[in-house]
Motif scaffolding. Structure first.
Motif, short mmCIF file in Angstrom:
data_model
loop_
_atom_site.label_atom_id
_atom_site.label_comp_id
_atom_site.label_asym_id
_atom_site.label_seq_id
_atom_site.Cartn_x
_atom_site.Cartn_y
_atom_site.Cartn_z
N SER A 77 44.16 61.60 0.69
CA SER A 77 43.35 62.83 0.75
C SER A 77 42.68 63.10 -0.60
O SER A 77 41.52 63.51 -0.65
CB SER A 77 44.22 64.02 1.15
N MET A 78 43.41 62.87 -1.68
CA MET A 78 42.83 63.06 -3.02
C MET A 78 41.67 62.09 -3.25
O MET A 78 40.63 62.47 -3.77
CB MET A 78 43.89 62.87 -4.11
N LYS A 79 41.87 60.85 -2.83
CA LYS A 79 40.82 59.83 -2.97
C LYS A 79 39.59 60.23 -2.17
O LYS A 79 38.46 60.14 -2.65
CB LYS A 79 41.35 58.46 -2.53
N ALA A 80 39.80 60.70 -0.94
CA ALA A 80 38.68 61.12 -0.08
C ALA A 80 37.96 62.32 -0.68
O ALA A 80 36.72 62.36 -0.70
CB ALA A 80 39.20 61.45 1.32
N LEU A 81 38.72 63.29 -1.18
CA LEU A 81 38.10 64.47 -1.80
C LEU A 81 37.30 64.09 -3.03
O LEU A 81 36.17 64.56 -3.21
CB LEU A 81 39.19 65.49 -2.15
N ASN A 82 37.84 63.23 -3.87
CA ASN A 82 37.12 62.80 -5.07
C ASN A 82 35.85 62.04 -4.71
O ASN A 82 34.81 62.20 -5.36
CB ASN A 82 38.03 61.96 -5.97
N LYS A 83 35.90 61.22 -3.67
CA LYS A 83 34.71 60.49 -3.24
C LYS A 83 33.65 61.45 -2.69
O LYS A 83 32.47 61.30 -2.96
CB LYS A 83 35.07 59.43 -2.19
N ALA A 84 34.09 62.45 -1.93
CA ALA A 84 33.16 63.45 -1.41
C ALA A 84 32.49 64.20 -2.55
O ALA A 84 31.29 64.45 -2.53
CB ALA A 84 33.90 64.42 -0.49
N LYS A 85 33.27 64.57 -3.57
CA LYS A 85 32.71 65.25 -4.74
C LYS A 85 31.70 64.36 -5.46
O LYS A 85 30.64 64.82 -5.87
CB LYS A 85 33.82 65.66 -5.70
N LEU A 86 32.03 63.10 -5.61
CA LEU A 86 31.15 62.15 -6.29
C LEU A 86 29.80 62.03 -5.59
O LEU A 86 28.75 62.02 -6.23
CB LEU A 86 31.83 60.78 -6.37
N HIS A 87 29.82 61.97 -4.27
CA HIS A 87 28.60 61.76 -3.50
C HIS A 87 27.97 63.04 -2.96
O HIS A 87 26.86 63.03 -2.46
CB HIS A 87 28.86 60.79 -2.35
N GLY A 88 28.71 64.15 -3.04
CA GLY A 88 28.16 65.44 -2.61
C GLY A 88 28.09 65.64 -1.10
O GLY A 88 27.36 66.50 -0.63
N LEU A 89 28.87 64.87 -0.36
CA LEU A 89 28.89 65.03 1.10
C LEU A 89 30.32 65.33 1.53
O LEU A 89 31.21 64.48 1.40
CB LEU A 89 28.38 63.79 1.82
N PHE A 90 30.53 66.54 2.04
CA PHE A 90 31.87 67.02 2.35
C PHE A 90 32.14 67.11 3.85
O PHE A 90 33.27 67.39 4.25
CB PHE A 90 32.08 68.41 1.71
N LEU A 91 31.14 66.88 4.68
CA LEU A 91 31.29 67.07 6.13
C LEU A 91 32.39 66.18 6.72
O LEU A 91 33.08 66.56 7.64
CB LEU A 91 29.98 66.80 6.84
N GLY A 92 32.58 64.99 6.18
CA GLY A 92 33.58 64.07 6.70
C GLY A 92 35.01 64.45 6.38
O GLY A 92 35.95 63.92 6.95
N LEU A 93 35.19 65.40 5.45
CA LEU A 93 36.54 65.87 5.12
C LEU A 93 37.04 66.89 6.13
O LEU A 93 38.24 67.07 6.28
CB LEU A 93 36.56 66.51 3.72
N ASP A 94 36.13 67.55 6.77
CA ASP A 94 36.49 68.68 7.63
C ASP A 94 36.62 68.25 9.09
O ASP A 94 36.13 68.91 9.99
CB ASP A 94 35.43 69.78 7.49
N GLN A 95 37.27 67.12 9.30
CA GLN A 95 37.46 66.60 10.66
C GLN A 95 38.89 66.83 11.08
O GLN A 95 39.79 66.09 10.69
CB GLN A 95 37.13 65.10 10.72
N ARG A 96 39.12 67.87 11.89
CA ARG A 96 40.48 68.18 12.33
C ARG A 96 40.56 68.04 13.82
O ARG A 96 39.68 68.26 14.54
CB ARG A 96 40.87 69.60 11.95
#
Length: 96
Positions: A77-96
């Motif tokens: 999850s930390m890796k995914a969050l850091n990658k989202a921050k790096l690229h500026g796309l967060f939509l893929g994190l909010d998949q529940r």
């Protein structure tokens, strides 16, 4: 955001698959809820949702992505969050 899209429909966060995203938008009647149902309005809405997610701080993400009673973030999850921050796309994190 091309580096954040995957050809796999079962991709891992924070990646998105365009077909899954399209299906999610359809299933949730997003176009019907837009004041003017145009491609431009849809793009604006998607970017607005991403901007809202980008405003969340680490504590908010811990509540969303965390596991267990303490809502701790896994290494993945930390890796995914850091990658989202790096690229500026967060939509893929909010998949529940």
């Amino acid at each position: 955001y091309s580096e954040m899209f995957s050809s796999s429909s079962r991709c891992h966060a924070p990646h998105l698959n365009v077909d899954v995203l399209r299906d999610d938008l359809f299933r949730h009647d997003v176009m019907q809820r837009l004041p003017t149902p145009t491609a431009s309005a849809l793009l604006d809405w998607i970017l607005e949702q991403n901007a809202k997610l980008a405003e969340l701080d680490d504590e908010d993400w811990r509540k969303i992505l965390g596991k267990g009673k303490k809502k701790e973030l896994s290494a993945a999850s930390m890796k995914a969050l850091n990658k989202a921050k790096l690229h500026g796309l967060f939509l893929g994190l909010d998949q529940r």
